[in-house]
Design an enzyme around this catalytic site. Structure first.
Site, PDB file in Angstrom:
ATOM      1  N   VAL A 129      62.855 -49.433  21.706  1.00  0.00           N
ATOM      2  CA  VAL A 129      61.842 -50.323  20.904  1.00  0.00           C
ATOM      3  C   VAL A 129      62.325 -50.651  19.562  1.00  0.00           C
ATOM      4  O   VAL A 129      62.327 -51.711  18.839  1.00  0.00           O
ATOM      5  CB  VAL A 129      60.507 -49.548  20.923  1.00  0.00           C
ATOM      6  CG1 VAL A 129      59.426 -50.378  20.169  1.00  0.00           C
ATOM      7  CG2 VAL A 129      60.139 -49.511  22.125  1.00  0.00           C
ATOM      8  N   ILE A 157      51.127 -56.301  25.719  1.00  0.00           N
ATOM      9  CA  ILE A 157      49.714 -56.905  26.096  1.00  0.00           C
ATOM     10  C   ILE A 157      48.596 -56.627  24.878  1.00  0.00           C
ATOM     11  O   ILE A 157      48.377 -55.370  24.408  1.00  0.00           O
ATOM     12  CB  ILE A 157      48.715 -56.142  27.310  1.00  0.00           C
ATOM     13  CG1 ILE A 157      49.719 -56.281  28.356  1.00  0.00           C
ATOM     14  CG2 ILE A 157      47.330 -56.810  27.701  1.00  0.00           C
ATOM     15  CD1 ILE A 157      49.298 -55.641  29.662  1.00  0.00           C
ATOM     16  N   LYS A 168      46.495 -43.813  26.587  1.00  0.00           N
ATOM     17  CA  LYS A 168      46.258 -44.976  26.419  1.00  0.00           C
ATOM     18  C   LYS A 168      44.902 -45.217  26.450  1.00  0.00           C
ATOM     19  O   LYS A 168      43.915 -45.950  25.536  1.00  0.00           O
ATOM     20  CB  LYS A 168      47.019 -46.117  27.104  1.00  0.00           C
ATOM     21  CG  LYS A 168      48.693 -45.864  27.155  1.00  0.00           C
ATOM     22  CD  LYS A 168      48.999 -46.599  28.282  1.00  0.00           C
ATOM     23  CE  LYS A 168      50.835 -46.584  28.118  1.00  0.00           C
ATOM     24  NZ  LYS A 168      51.531 -46.778  29.207  1.00  0.00           N
TER      25      LYS A 168
HETATM   26  N1  HSE Z   1      56.253 -44.992  30.915  1.00  0.00           N
HETATM   27  C1  HSE Z   1      55.184 -45.850  30.434  1.00  0.00           C
HETATM   28  C2  HSE Z   1      54.981 -46.849  31.821  1.00  0.00           C
HETATM   29  C3  HSE Z   1      55.652 -47.007  29.359  1.00  0.00           C
HETATM   30  O1  HSE Z   1      55.547 -46.632  32.615  1.00  0.00           O
HETATM   31  O2  HSE Z   1      53.927 -47.462  31.567  1.00  0.00           O
HETATM   32  C4  HSE Z   1      55.260 -46.321  28.208  1.00  0.00           C
HETATM   33  O3  HSE Z   1      53.983 -45.962  27.991  1.00  0.00           O
END
Ligand code: HSE
Length: 428
Positions: A15, A138, A207
């Site tokens: 990133v 997103i 998340k």
């Molecule tokens: N490892 C995560 C995924 C991506 O597979 O969506 C980073 O949060």
């Protein structure tokens, strides 16, 4: 020319390198949109000599992210190191003390320490943005904090871990076992360094905890989340769910009610033809359900260099424009404590049973559901295998207490060969 916004970038992995490359490739576009140039003063990463395919000429190298975060010449500290403790946390704290704004992709750190960090950032008058921490490219954090700021959010849900979705989709399309497809995903480099973060549901849970805080005005409460990974999903679960018109997904759901905040990340069944059911491979989808807005579907790349770097850059440009938004959409010291509850709404369940072959067993099962006040929506029996009958039942929406009562009654009646399996069905 307006004064440049000067940034320091800690972490030059996929990133971080992507952010520097985009800043170079899109320099004119970024300057135009930000209203001023964005200049990288210094970077820091574990290895100085690694070939990243980037020119770092004119950019200072710092050994220590904490030192980088407090450099007098930077306005914004970009944290792309990762990890919930250690250098990432120390550097962000140092940046706040030094009065620097922060852009981070670190979901684990914010899910665990986000309340304290947000309070400290706001007390110091600095901005902290984290669009890249949730579902990569997103724009879900912005959608919640800005576009839906005037609506009451009723539910946040989604498929927010691309690796799990890849594994479940590939199991379905190939008929191979979890173990075989896990090995395939590992070979493709999809899994986090600690695979449990992905397949154990933790990454998706981080998340959801961040989104729930913004959506419901509650303190981030990762500890209060119910989490179950995909490790125990069998090819049988996937095939039989498919036969009833469902697909298995690792679903994140959060709802609030007068009783408290429900946050769960667990394998669920979703209708195969629904927006969640149609998310394939490593794609993510987030559904934000507003009282007046109705459901809003955001779907796209939840990981990867380009999408995640783009989200980081969007946050940096917002700071360059002078936008100030509270970390979780309202001042952090006004977020309410979350009271965790297990279920805020009734949902249908899919129940898989293996029943002994003798007269009256279906009547016993039907009575167990009926006595618990649960209405059966659909029922299917697949003949007999080794003198036992596989039976699938889809219930009408019910509470978890009622479901437990029915399953306990089935267990103690002796009609079931195996322990019954119950999986929630989530519909949008
Ligand atoms: N490892 C995560 C995924 C991506 O597979 O969506 C980073 O949060």
């Amino acid at each position: 020319m307006n004064k440049p916004l000067v940034i320091g970038v800690a972490g030059l992995g996929t990133v971080g390198a992507g952010v520097l490359q985009m800043l170079e490739d899109n320099a004119d576009l970024v300057t135009g949109r930000a209203g001023r140039p964005i200049r990288v003063a210094a970077v820091c990463a574990r290895s100085r000599n690694k070939d990243r395919g980037l020119s770092l000429s004119g950019i200072d190298w710092e050994q220590d992210p904490v030192r980088l975060a407090a450099r007098p010449d930077i306005d914004v500290f970009v944290e792309l190191i990762g990890g919930e403790e250690g250098p990432a946390k120390q550097a962000i704290e140092a940046a706040i003390r030094a009065g620097k704004s922060i852009v981070t992709a670190n979901k684990a750190l914010l899910a665990v320490h986000g309340n304290g960090i947000a309070v400290a950032a706001e007390a110091a008058g600095v901005t902290l943005r984290f669009e890249a921490a949730v579902a990569g490219g997103i724009p879900v954090v912005k959608s919640l904090t800005e576009s839906l700021a005037g609506d009451r959010v009723l539910r946040v849900m989604g498929v927010m871990n691309g690796t799990c979705n890849y594994i479940l989709t590939r199991m379905e399309s190939t008929g191979k076992s979890y173990g075989e497809i896990f090995a395939e995903a590992e070979g493709l480099g999809y899994l986090e360094a600690d695979p449990t973060l992905d397949v154990g549901g933790i990454d998706a849970g981080h998340k959801l905890a961040l989104l729930a805080s913004i959506a419901f005005g509650t303190k981030v409460d990762f500890k209060g989340m119910e989490i179950e990974g995909i490790e125990r999903i069998s090819i049988g679960d996937i095939e039989q769910a498919g036969d009833m018109g469902y697909r298995v997904k690792l679903v994140c759901v959060s709802r609030i009610s007068d009783q408290g905040l429900e946050q769960r990340t667990q394998p669920c069944l979703v209708p195969a033809n629904s927006p969640l059911g149609q998310v394939e491979d490593a794609t993510n989808i987030v559904v934000l359900e507003g009282e007046r807005t109705g459901p809003v579907f955001l779907r796209g790349a939840g990981a990867g260099q380009g999408p995640t770097a783009s989200a980081v850059l969007g946050d940096i440009i917002d700071i360059a424009r002078g936008r100030k938004i509270s970390t979780f959409g309202q001042p952090a010291d006004t977020l309410r404590p979350a009271k965790p509850i297990r279920v805020a709404a009734m949902v249908p369940y899919y129940v898989r049973l293996l029943l002994v072959d003798r007269p009256g067993v279906l009547a016993t099962v039907a009575a167990a559901f009926g006595d618990a006040g649960i209405s059966i929506n659909r029922l299917r029996q697949y003949g007999h295998a080794d003198k036992a009958a596989p039976v699938l039942i889809v219930t009408h929406p019910t509470g978890r207490t009622e479901l437990s009562q029915a399953l306990d009654a089935i267990r103690s009646s002796g009609v079931s060969v195996n322990d019954p399996v119950a999986i929630r069905i989530e519909e949008v």
